[in-house]
Design a protein around this motif. Sequence first.
Motif, mmCIF file in Angstrom:
data_model
loop_
_atom_site.group_PDB
_atom_site.id
_atom_site.type_symbol
_atom_site.label_atom_id
_atom_site.label_comp_id
_atom_site.label_asym_id
_atom_site.label_seq_id
_atom_site.Cartn_x
_atom_site.Cartn_y
_atom_site.Cartn_z
ATOM 1 N N ARG A 163 22.399 -20.383 69.135
ATOM 2 C CA ARG A 163 22.333 -21.562 70.021
ATOM 3 C C ARG A 163 22.969 -22.778 69.345
ATOM 4 O O ARG A 163 23.465 -23.679 70.015
ATOM 5 N N GLY A 165 25.524 -22.464 67.295
ATOM 6 C CA GLY A 165 26.904 -22.132 66.961
ATOM 7 C C GLY A 165 27.084 -21.414 65.639
ATOM 8 O O GLY A 165 28.178 -21.414 65.069
ATOM 9 N N THR A 221 32.705 -15.828 69.424
ATOM 10 C CA THR A 221 33.347 -17.046 69.920
ATOM 11 C C THR A 221 34.058 -16.777 71.240
ATOM 12 O O THR A 221 33.942 -17.540 72.202
ATOM 13 N N GLU A 222 34.776 -15.658 71.285
ATOM 14 C CA GLU A 222 35.510 -15.301 72.504
ATOM 15 C C GLU A 222 34.555 -14.912 73.628
ATOM 16 O O GLU A 222 34.731 -15.324 74.781
ATOM 17 N N LEU A 224 31.374 -15.748 74.073
ATOM 18 C CA LEU A 224 30.512 -16.835 74.531
ATOM 19 C C LEU A 224 31.288 -18.021 75.094
ATOM 20 O O LEU A 224 30.730 -18.856 75.799
ATOM 21 N N GLY A 225 32.571 -18.091 74.733
ATOM 22 C CA GLY A 225 33.357 -19.234 75.182
ATOM 23 C C GLY A 225 32.966 -20.518 74.485
ATOM 24 O O GLY A 225 33.155 -21.617 75.008
ATOM 25 N N ARG A 226 32.418 -20.381 73.286
ATOM 26 C CA ARG A 226 32.052 -21.546 72.469
ATOM 27 C C ARG A 226 32.205 -21.154 71.006
ATOM 28 O O ARG A 226 32.056 -19.974 70.663
ATOM 29 N N PRO A 227 32.516 -22.104 70.127
ATOM 30 C CA PRO A 227 32.757 -21.735 68.728
ATOM 31 C C PRO A 227 31.505 -21.243 68.020
ATOM 32 O O PRO A 227 30.454 -21.873 68.079
ATOM 33 N N ILE A 228 31.650 -20.079 67.362
ATOM 34 C CA ILE A 228 30.582 -19.519 66.531
ATOM 35 C C ILE A 228 31.155 -19.338 65.126
ATOM 36 O O ILE A 228 32.203 -18.716 64.951
ATOM 37 N N ASP A 289 20.748 -19.643 76.824
ATOM 38 C CA ASP A 289 20.491 -20.852 77.606
ATOM 39 C C ASP A 289 19.015 -21.106 77.795
ATOM 40 O O ASP A 289 18.615 -22.183 78.216
#
Length: 293
Positions: A163, A165, A221-222, A224-228, A289
């Motif tokens: 959550r 990142g 990252t890909e 989730l569409g958010r940087p990890i 979420d």
Amino acid sequence: MSNIRSVLVTGATGQQGGAVVRALIARGHRVKAISRKPDSDGAKRLAAAGIEVVAGDLNDAASVVKAASGVDTMFLMGNSYEAGPEAETRQGILAADAAKAAGIGHLIYSSVGDADKKTGIPHFDSKYLVEKHVAGLGIPYTISAPVAFMENTVAPWAIVGLRQGVYAAALPPARVLQQITIEDTGAFVAALAERREQVFGKRFDIAGDELSGEQQAKILTEALGRPITYRELPITAIRQQSEDTALMFEWFDRTGYDANIAALRRDFPDVGWHSYADWAKGFNWSVLDKTAG
């Protein structure tokens, strides 16, 4: 299907046992689930899905023998995290003896990858003691030995980091670790049940992919569409929580699993092996979420 099996599944209300049940049902086999608590929500869900749920306890040989009546195959697994390694070994040996007493025609035991390699990891060694006992019983058996589960990515202890990142583990960023989806372990057990004589007396280390923490973070990252980003946890922090887990991560770093992934995909194409990217793309990430309860 010409080779329909009737299978008694232990741990059916858990993740791995549940995957075995789903795979067997999907392939047309008959399933009987043994449960300590037949009135539990998990057992009721199985019954609602048309699965015969019978009362039984791996600490009670007579109940296992009774549950095993009328089936030709048994899937046996333990839970060292719930019972502890010593109890897991005791229960596994007792249940294997009960399987023999019931005349089971094929016992499939779920161990862990490389448990037969003297790892010194308590919850690996506990399973290997059961393996050795099963092998000496003189009944048809197969050992299914999965490596680390991809689902550990979303285990309760990892969710908070994701959550924020961060994907964290007690391994160097570039250290490769073999992994497998829980669903693939279920499909593999179903394949073993079907193959029967072809797999008697054999032990299979099973894995679907091998990749580093850094590579996992890129895939996440890909997906989730958010940087990890990947973060290496100090082994001392793991050791404060569990010596057993710390020994396992030290072994991961020093030696690691060595399943023959190419051979598994070649010899068991019906399992439908998932890569880590496959798993990440298919996972319902809405879990991130939800607020922590």
